[in-house]
Design a protein around this motif. Structure first.
Motif, PDB file in Angstrom:
ATOM      1  N   UNK A 150       0.803  -1.209   0.000  1.00  0.00           N
ATOM      2  CA  UNK A 150       0.000   0.000   0.000  1.00  0.00           C
ATOM      3  C   UNK A 150       0.849   1.279   0.000  1.00  0.00           C
ATOM      4  N   UNK A 151       1.906   1.266   0.787  1.00  0.00           N
ATOM      5  CA  UNK A 151       2.665   2.513   0.988  1.00  0.00           C
ATOM      6  C   UNK A 151       3.850   2.612   0.026  1.00  0.00           C
TER       7      UNK A 151
ATOM      8  N   UNK B  91      13.270  -2.352   1.657  1.00  0.00           N
ATOM      9  CA  UNK B  91      12.872  -3.731   1.400  1.00  0.00           C
ATOM     10  C   UNK B  91      11.345  -3.756   1.418  1.00  0.00           C
ATOM     11  N   UNK B  92      10.732  -4.406   0.430  1.00  0.00           N
ATOM     12  CA  UNK B  92       9.264  -4.380   0.367  1.00  0.00           C
ATOM     13  C   UNK B  92       8.656  -5.494   1.225  1.00  0.00           C
ATOM     14  N   UNK B  93       7.704  -5.087   2.121  1.00  0.00           N
ATOM     15  CA  UNK B  93       6.992  -6.074   2.940  1.00  0.00           C
ATOM     16  C   UNK B  93       5.774  -6.573   2.175  1.00  0.00           C
ATOM     17  N   UNK B  94       5.436  -7.832   2.382  1.00  0.00           N
ATOM     18  CA  UNK B  94       4.232  -8.381   1.736  1.00  0.00           C
ATOM     19  C   UNK B  94       3.008  -7.852   2.467  1.00  0.00           C
TER      20      UNK B  94
ATOM     21  N   UNK C  14       2.064  -3.332   6.239  1.00  0.00           N
ATOM     22  CA  UNK C  14       2.717  -3.291   7.554  1.00  0.00           C
ATOM     23  C   UNK C  14       1.638  -2.814   8.533  1.00  0.00           C
ATOM     24  N   UNK C  15       1.391  -3.554   9.619  1.00  0.00           N
ATOM     25  CA  UNK C  15       0.281  -3.152  10.504  1.00  0.00           C
ATOM     26  C   UNK C  15       0.511  -1.765  11.099  1.00  0.00           C
TER      27      UNK C  15
END
Ligand SMILES: Cc1cc2nc3c(=O)[nH]c(=O)nc-3n(C[C@H](O)[C@H](O)[C@H](O)COP(=O)(O)O)c2cc1C
Length: 398
Positions: A212-213, A291-294, A297-298
């Protein structure tokens, strides 16, 4: 002084000293010709209005008279107005613009029929080799007629330039005014870049943090759009690779979009780049990549640490692909002195031809201040609107 003179040259002097014959025919889009004439005046053109009888049923000649300060020519007189402006001995007109142009007038032009003031001006201009631009506007069914299409091709073979309509709501609608005005400037302007193919890479990169971000920067893309517009006006074949940015991109520019450094690197190949004589890279490309998180991120965490790695250098890959083309880079820093120092480093490290140093104050503003560093490390200072600076930067690729 006619009230039309109040706006003369208020946008630019790009059409100073240029006489444009504006021919209006009986399309409903004739109602747009008042705004078109005014835009041409704002760039300092002298506009000579000519109308067909069918056009006068849609737009009263007084409207164009008011708009241009000149009484429209609807019927030719003993003054032989077509010869006065477009005759081979006078050639006082620099361009004949038929906008909007009906299916009827297109076909008459193709066949050399001149039974209206407009078609007589065009026939005369063809014989005198005065540039002609036709802007069709009509119902889709008229535009799809095979004979109309054949006649458009015939006109093109005569050297007439067409600004294609856009198909919408079953209509072949007249191109937008900005494209028409820019095309006029391109045809009667400096034309000093006509033999050049130029690539402008602009806007910001946007690196995903999660699904999203994004992590991006404040580059608006204004400089890139100003450079591309200016190169178009000066006659270049121009391609724009544009990242993330709020600046509106004019519809007549050929654009390829990218988001991330990796998208951009995917475009950079010898095959793709070798066609360019000049490349200007003013994009604000990420120096560090997260680094891209799947997923997402909460939210609600007390602290979030992001890990970033150095990004590959796009400009050095571009230079490796095109060792001989003129390559211009940009360097921005908070302070002028630092920007110039880093510009010299960038230039020497990547064997660039020029680097434009600027400061953070340039971001998002219409005015800017630049320092052009050349191969001899000489620094040339320029200040002005981004349009004026775009002109100066393009002089480097001439
Ligand atoms: C309200 C109205 C709108 C029209 N719009 C168009 C148009 O957009 N394109 C077109 O080719 N003809 C259009 N026509 C038909 C032309 O006016 C007609 O073919 C006319 O003979 C054109 O003459 P001219 O080419 O000498 O101006 C329209 C007619 C009317 C009454």
């Amino acid at each position: 002084m006619h009230p039309a003179d109040d706006i003369r040259g208020s946008a630019s002097k790009k059409l100073s000293g240029k006489k444009i014959v504006l021919c209006v025919t009986g399309s409903i889009a004739a109602v747009e010709s008042v705004r078109l004439a005014r835009e041409l005046l704002r760039h300092d053109a002298e506009v000579i209005p000519v109308m067909t009888l069918a056009a006068t049923r849609i737009l009263h000649p007084d409207a164009l008279w008011f708009a241009t300060g000149k009484k429209p020519i609807v019927e030719l007189s003993g003054d032989t107005e077509h010869v006065k402006y477009c005759g081979v001995t006078n050639k006082s007109a620099h361009l004949v613009l038929v906008s909007p142009c009906t299916a009827n007038t297109i076909s008459k032009i193709a066949l050399g029929i001149d039974d209206t003031a407009v078609t007589t001006f065009v026939t005369t201009a063809i014989g005198s080799k005065i540039p002609i631009v036709v802007v069709p506007a009509m119902h889709g069914s008229m535009y799809n007629h095979g004979v109309v299409q054949k006649n458009i091709e015939r006109c093109k073979k005569e050297g007439i330039c067409f600004i294609d309509p856009f198909l919408c709501e079953g209509k072949a609608k007249m191109a937008d005014l900005e494209e028409i005005v820019e095309s006029v400037i391109r045809l009667v302007g400096k034309r000093d870049l006509t033999k050049k193919r130029i690539l402008v890479v602009g806007g910001a990169t946007a690196q995903p943090l999660d699904d999203m971000r994004i992590l991006t920067n404040r580059s608006s893309g204004k400089t890139a759009v100003a450079l591309a517009k200016c190169a178009f006006e000066r006659g270049a074949i121009i391609d724009l690779w544009f990242g993330f940015g709020l600046e509106r991109i004019p519809s007549y520019l050929s654009v390829k979009r990218f988001m991330t450094v990796s998208d951009l690197l995917g475009f950079v190949t010898v095959k793709e780049l070798r066609k360019y004589d000049g490349l200007i890279v003013c994009a604000a490309i990420a120096d560090y990549i997260p680094e891209k998180h799947k997923g997402k991120i909460p939210s609600g965490k007390e602290k979030l640490l992001l890990e970033l790695s150095p990004a590959p250098k796009v400009i050095s890959k571009i230079r490796k692909c095109v060792p001989k083309a003129v390559l211009v880079g940009f360097k921005v820093e908070s302070k002028k002195e630092k920007a110039i120092e880093r510009a010299v480093e960038l230039l020497n490290k990547n064997k660039l031809d020029f680097v434009i140093a600027n400061t953070l104050s340039a971001f998002g503003s219409t005015d800017s201040e630049i320092w052009i560093v050349n191969k001899k490390e000489k620094v040339i200072h320029k200040q002005g609107t981004k349009d004026v600076l775009a002109d100066a930067i393009l002089d480097l690729v001439c």
